[in-house]
Scaffold this active site. Structure first.
Site, short mmCIF file in Angstrom:
data_model
loop_
_atom_site.label_atom_id
_atom_site.label_comp_id
_atom_site.label_asym_id
_atom_site.label_seq_id
_atom_site.Cartn_x
_atom_site.Cartn_y
_atom_site.Cartn_z
N CYS A 37 -22.66 -14.76 3.56
CA CYS A 37 -24.00 -15.32 3.38
C CYS A 37 -25.03 -14.18 3.45
O CYS A 37 -24.69 -13.04 3.78
CB CYS A 37 -24.28 -16.38 4.44
SG CYS A 37 -24.53 -15.73 6.11
N CYS B 30 -21.58 -16.84 12.25
CA CYS B 30 -20.61 -16.65 11.16
C CYS B 30 -19.39 -15.85 11.62
O CYS B 30 -19.46 -15.05 12.55
CB CYS B 30 -21.27 -15.93 10.00
SG CYS B 30 -22.57 -16.88 9.20
N GLU C 75 -17.95 -13.37 10.13
CA GLU C 75 -18.13 -11.93 9.98
C GLU C 75 -18.81 -11.34 11.21
O GLU C 75 -18.41 -10.28 11.71
CB GLU C 75 -18.96 -11.60 8.73
CG GLU C 75 -18.29 -11.99 7.42
CD GLU C 75 -18.71 -13.37 6.92
OE1 GLU C 75 -18.70 -13.58 5.70
OE2 GLU C 75 -19.04 -14.25 7.75
N CYS D 31 -25.22 -12.44 6.86
CA CYS D 31 -24.06 -11.57 7.09
C CYS D 31 -24.16 -10.30 6.25
O CYS D 31 -23.78 -9.22 6.71
CB CYS D 31 -22.76 -12.30 6.81
SG CYS D 31 -22.34 -13.45 8.12
#
Length: 143
Positions: free
Chosen positions: A101, A60, A62, A104
């Protein structure tokens, strides 16, 4: 009920950095999420997510932004945001803020329980502490 804070001018700069990194690097099927993290020193690190054909190994945005920050010696986080870039078949014209998500949320909280996250909530952009998004966080017996 989620406890939220209004976003500030410097938060808009963070959103713009996330938008810029994905606008510059968008590739259909490869990169469609951009993220930016502001450290407690005020520095901003941005990155795109890395898509994989096997979804489990996708990384991801992040996580990429946090990793970039840590790689540059910045380990304390103030605020993070992620944005999605529209795909060519969508009628959306610009990026929009997306919530992190679950993985994350865990990662952000592992690296900074005081980190704020910019999200869209009840139709407006706000900030909240990552722990608001992750009640009853998993902890090991050693924590």
């Amino acid at each position: 009920m989620l406890r939220v804070k209004p976003i500030e001018n410097r938060d808009y700069e963070l959103i713009q950095k996330a938008e810029k990194v994905i606008e510059d690097n968008y590739r259909y099927g490869r990169h469609h999420i951009g993220s930016a993290v502001r450290t407690t020193s005020g520095n901003i690190f941005s990155a795109v997510h890395v898509e994989a054909n096997v979804g489990r190994i996708t990384v991801c945005g992040e996580a990429m932004a946090i990793g970039k920050s840590i790689s540059e010696g910045e380990h304390e986080f103030d605020t993070i945001v992620a944005v999605a870039h529209p795909h060519p078949h969508e009628s959306i014209e610009k990026c929009w803020v997306v919530s992190p998500c679950g993985m994350c949320r865990e990662l952000i909280s592992d690296y900074g329980k005081d980190t704020d996250v910019i999200i869209s909530y009840n139709g407006q952009l706000v900030k909240c502490n990552v722990m608001e998004l992750l009640p009853e966080k998993y902890t090991s017996d050693t924590e």
